[in-house]
Design an enzyme around this catalytic site. Structure first.
Site, PDB file in Angstrom:
ATOM      1  N   ASP A  22       0.875  -1.181   0.000  1.00  0.00           N
ATOM      2  CA  ASP A  22       0.000   0.000   0.000  1.00  0.00           C
ATOM      3  C   ASP A  22       0.910   1.228   0.000  1.00  0.00           C
ATOM      4  O   ASP A  22       2.122   1.114   0.222  1.00  0.00           O
ATOM      5  CB  ASP A  22      -0.877  -0.019   1.266  1.00  0.00           C
ATOM      6  N   SER A  23       0.303   2.382  -0.187  1.00  0.00           N
ATOM      7  CA  SER A  23       1.062   3.642  -0.080  1.00  0.00           C
ATOM      8  C   SER A  23       1.655   3.800   1.315  1.00  0.00           C
ATOM      9  O   SER A  23       2.574   4.579   1.507  1.00  0.00           O
ATOM     10  CB  SER A  23       0.139   4.826  -0.344  1.00  0.00           C
ATOM     11  N   TYR A  54      -0.672   8.585  -1.717  1.00  0.00           N
ATOM     12  CA  TYR A  54      -0.742   8.429  -3.176  1.00  0.00           C
ATOM     13  C   TYR A  54      -1.894   9.273  -3.745  1.00  0.00           C
ATOM     14  O   TYR A  54      -1.934   9.564  -4.922  1.00  0.00           O
ATOM     15  CB  TYR A  54      -1.019   6.975  -3.548  1.00  0.00           C
ATOM     16  N   GLY A  55      -2.861   9.590  -2.842  1.00  0.00           N
ATOM     17  CA  GLY A  55      -4.124  10.178  -3.299  1.00  0.00           C
ATOM     18  C   GLY A  55      -3.989  11.453  -4.099  1.00  0.00           C
ATOM     19  O   GLY A  55      -4.851  11.771  -4.907  1.00  0.00           O
ATOM     20  N   CYS A  85      -4.601  -1.235  -1.925  1.00  0.00           N
ATOM     21  CA  CYS A  85      -4.750   0.215  -2.025  1.00  0.00           C
ATOM     22  C   CYS A  85      -5.684   0.522  -3.192  1.00  0.00           C
ATOM     23  O   CYS A  85      -5.402   0.120  -4.329  1.00  0.00           O
ATOM     24  CB  CYS A  85      -3.375   0.827  -2.273  1.00  0.00           C
ATOM     25  N   ASN A  86      -6.763   1.194  -2.908  1.00  0.00           N
ATOM     26  CA  ASN A  86      -7.722   1.534  -3.971  1.00  0.00           C
ATOM     27  C   ASN A  86      -7.106   2.513  -4.973  1.00  0.00           C
ATOM     28  O   ASN A  86      -7.319   2.401  -6.176  1.00  0.00           O
ATOM     29  CB  ASN A  86      -8.960   2.179  -3.347  1.00  0.00           C
ATOM     30  N   THR A  87      -6.337   3.462  -4.459  1.00  0.00           N
ATOM     31  CA  THR A  87      -5.749   4.493  -5.320  1.00  0.00           C
ATOM     32  C   THR A  87      -4.728   3.880  -6.282  1.00  0.00           C
ATOM     33  O   THR A  87      -4.711   4.188  -7.476  1.00  0.00           O
ATOM     34  CB  THR A  87      -5.059   5.573  -4.449  1.00  0.00           C
ATOM     35  N   GLU A 163      -1.191   7.581   9.050  1.00  0.00           N
ATOM     36  CA  GLU A 163       0.241   7.252   8.915  1.00  0.00           C
ATOM     37  C   GLU A 163       1.003   7.607  10.198  1.00  0.00           C
ATOM     38  O   GLU A 163       1.958   6.933  10.558  1.00  0.00           O
ATOM     39  CB  GLU A 163       0.858   8.007   7.732  1.00  0.00           C
ATOM     40  N   CYS A 195     -10.915   3.580   0.979  1.00  0.00           N
ATOM     41  CA  CYS A 195      -9.451   3.675   1.077  1.00  0.00           C
ATOM     42  C   CYS A 195      -9.060   2.748   2.213  1.00  0.00           C
ATOM     43  O   CYS A 195      -9.728   2.724   3.258  1.00  0.00           O
ATOM     44  CB  CYS A 195      -9.047   5.115   1.391  1.00  0.00           C
ATOM     45  N   THR A 196      -7.983   1.982   2.023  1.00  0.00           N
ATOM     46  CA  THR A 196      -7.657   0.949   3.006  1.00  0.00           C
ATOM     47  C   THR A 196      -7.162   1.519   4.338  1.00  0.00           C
ATOM     48  O   THR A 196      -7.093   0.803   5.333  1.00  0.00           O
ATOM     49  CB  THR A 196      -6.622  -0.036   2.439  1.00  0.00           C
ATOM     50  N   HIS A 197      -6.825   2.794   4.355  1.00  0.00           N
ATOM     51  CA  HIS A 197      -6.480   3.423   5.640  1.00  0.00           C
ATOM     52  C   HIS A 197      -7.716   3.607   6.527  1.00  0.00           C
ATOM     53  O   HIS A 197      -7.616   3.595   7.754  1.00  0.00           O
ATOM     54  CB  HIS A 197      -5.849   4.804   5.424  1.00  0.00           C
TER      55      HIS A 197
HETATM   56  N1  DGL Z   1      -4.665   3.321   1.240  1.00  0.00           N
HETATM   57  C1  DGL Z   1      -4.850   3.892  -0.015  1.00  0.00           C
HETATM   58  C2  DGL Z   1      -6.151   3.585  -0.693  1.00  0.00           C
HETATM   59  O1  DGL Z   1      -6.702   2.545  -0.449  1.00  0.00           O
HETATM   60  C3  DGL Z   1      -4.155   5.115  -0.457  1.00  0.00           C
HETATM   61  C4  DGL Z   1      -4.175   6.280   0.410  1.00  0.00           C
HETATM   62  C5  DGL Z   1      -3.220   7.340  -0.069  1.00  0.00           C
HETATM   63  O2  DGL Z   1      -2.028   7.082  -0.058  1.00  0.00           O
HETATM   64  O3  DGL Z   1      -3.680   8.421  -0.472  1.00  0.00           O
HETATM   65  O4  DGL Z   1      -6.635   4.334  -1.477  1.00  0.00           O
END
Ligand code: DGL
Length: 289
Positions: A22-23, A54-55, A85-87, A163, A195-197
């Site tokens: 993931d990011s 990453y967003g 990570c969805n992004t 984070e 988003c996985t966060h």
């Molecule tokens: N955890 C990530 C997701 O699922 C990315 C979050 C990020 O880095 O912006 O989208």
């Protein structure tokens, strides 16, 4: 676009580990589901925290990071890759699948299950700017969002809080209140954690939206998909032991290993992930942790 020939991984075997990334630390929410479903699998996790979030990055920047991490995980012997990570999935999954021969599982916001679950037909989606602006997300809405009202909300700053390990601070709560307000104003009865966060702040989101709103994420579904791909490819680990889990991060933050262990909820073996961009000072700094 990477034009070099696909890399065939060495002949994978069932005892090889699953590579997850993931990011940053968000994908650990997916890793938990994978371990719950497949406890005997060995797991490798890379948190690309130095490059999080990453967003707000371009698809080309995200692709470059995904290739660097995929190369690393494959060098560590990964038999499959999970883009937790969805992004990153939206930005890079096609390019990754074109380039690498091993199975690659990605993820996308749970629009379909949210649309099915919603009783009043109003669905809220919390995700990153990158996910919400992607062509993949537009296609998802086109396929599954037609019969419901969809209210999208980007959440800049929330990934950064997570984070830092701030999953219940007043600042994190204030951000969540602001992001959820438009969803509640539209009457959403179902909210997608896209988003996985975000599962790491599920409790705060729950407090803000109340008990009547359903919260949906795709971690469990992704774990099932990983299992199915392993069965299809004859790569499911045999045996009944508990597989070892290894983490890498390229974060220079002193508390990065502690944040990982706290989100993972168990002790965690965390190493430094050097990817040619970090200088030795960073490594010395981190080595003292
Ligand atoms: N955890 C990530 C997701 O699922 C990315 C979050 C990020 O880095 O912006 O989208």
């Amino acid at each position: 676009m990477n034009l070099s020939k696909p890399i065939a991984s060495k002949k994978a075997t069932a005892s090889d580990p699953i590579g997850v990334f993931d990011s940053g630390v968000g994908g650990i929410s997916v890793l938990k589901h994978i371990q719950d479903l497949l406890p005997n699998e060995r797991l490798l996790y890379v948190a690309d925290s130095r490059y999080a979030p990453y967003g707000n990055k371009t698809p080309a920047e995200i692709q470059a990071r995904c290739f660097a991490i995929a190369d690393f995980l494959i060098a560590q012997g990964a038999k499959v890759l999970v883009v937790a990570c969805n992004t990153a999935t939206a930005a890079a999954i096609d390019a990754l699948r074109e380039h690498y021969a091993l199975p690659i599982i990605g993820m996308e916001p749970a629009v379909k299950s949210a649309a099915e679950a919603s009783k009043n037909g109003v669905v809220g989606i919390l995700a990153t700017v990158g996910t919400l602006q992607s062509a993949q997300f537009a296609a998802l809405l086109e396929s599954y969002g037609r019969n419901v009202e969809v209210v999208t909300q980007a959440c800049p700053g929330l990934v950064e809080c997570i984070e830092r390990g701030e999953v219940d601070s007043p600042a994190t709560r204030a951000l969540i209140e602001g992001f959820c307000a438009p969803l509640l104003a539209h009457g959403a009865d179902t909210v997608v954690l896209g988003c996985t966060h975000y599962p790491f702040v599920r409790d705060l989101i729950r407090e803000v939206v109340g008990n009547q709103v359903s919260l949906v994420d795709t971690g469990a579904a992704v774990a099932k998909q990983v299992k199915n791909r392993l069965i299809e490819t004859n790569l499911l680990a045999a045996g009944t032991g508990v597989g070892a889990v290894r983490f890498w991060t390229n974060s220079a933050a002193l508390n990065a290993p502690a944040v990982i262990a706290s989100l993972w909820g168990q002790s965690a073996k965390v190493d430094f992930f050097a990817d040619g961009v970090l200088n030795t000072t960073d490594q010395d700094f981190y080595a003292g942790v």
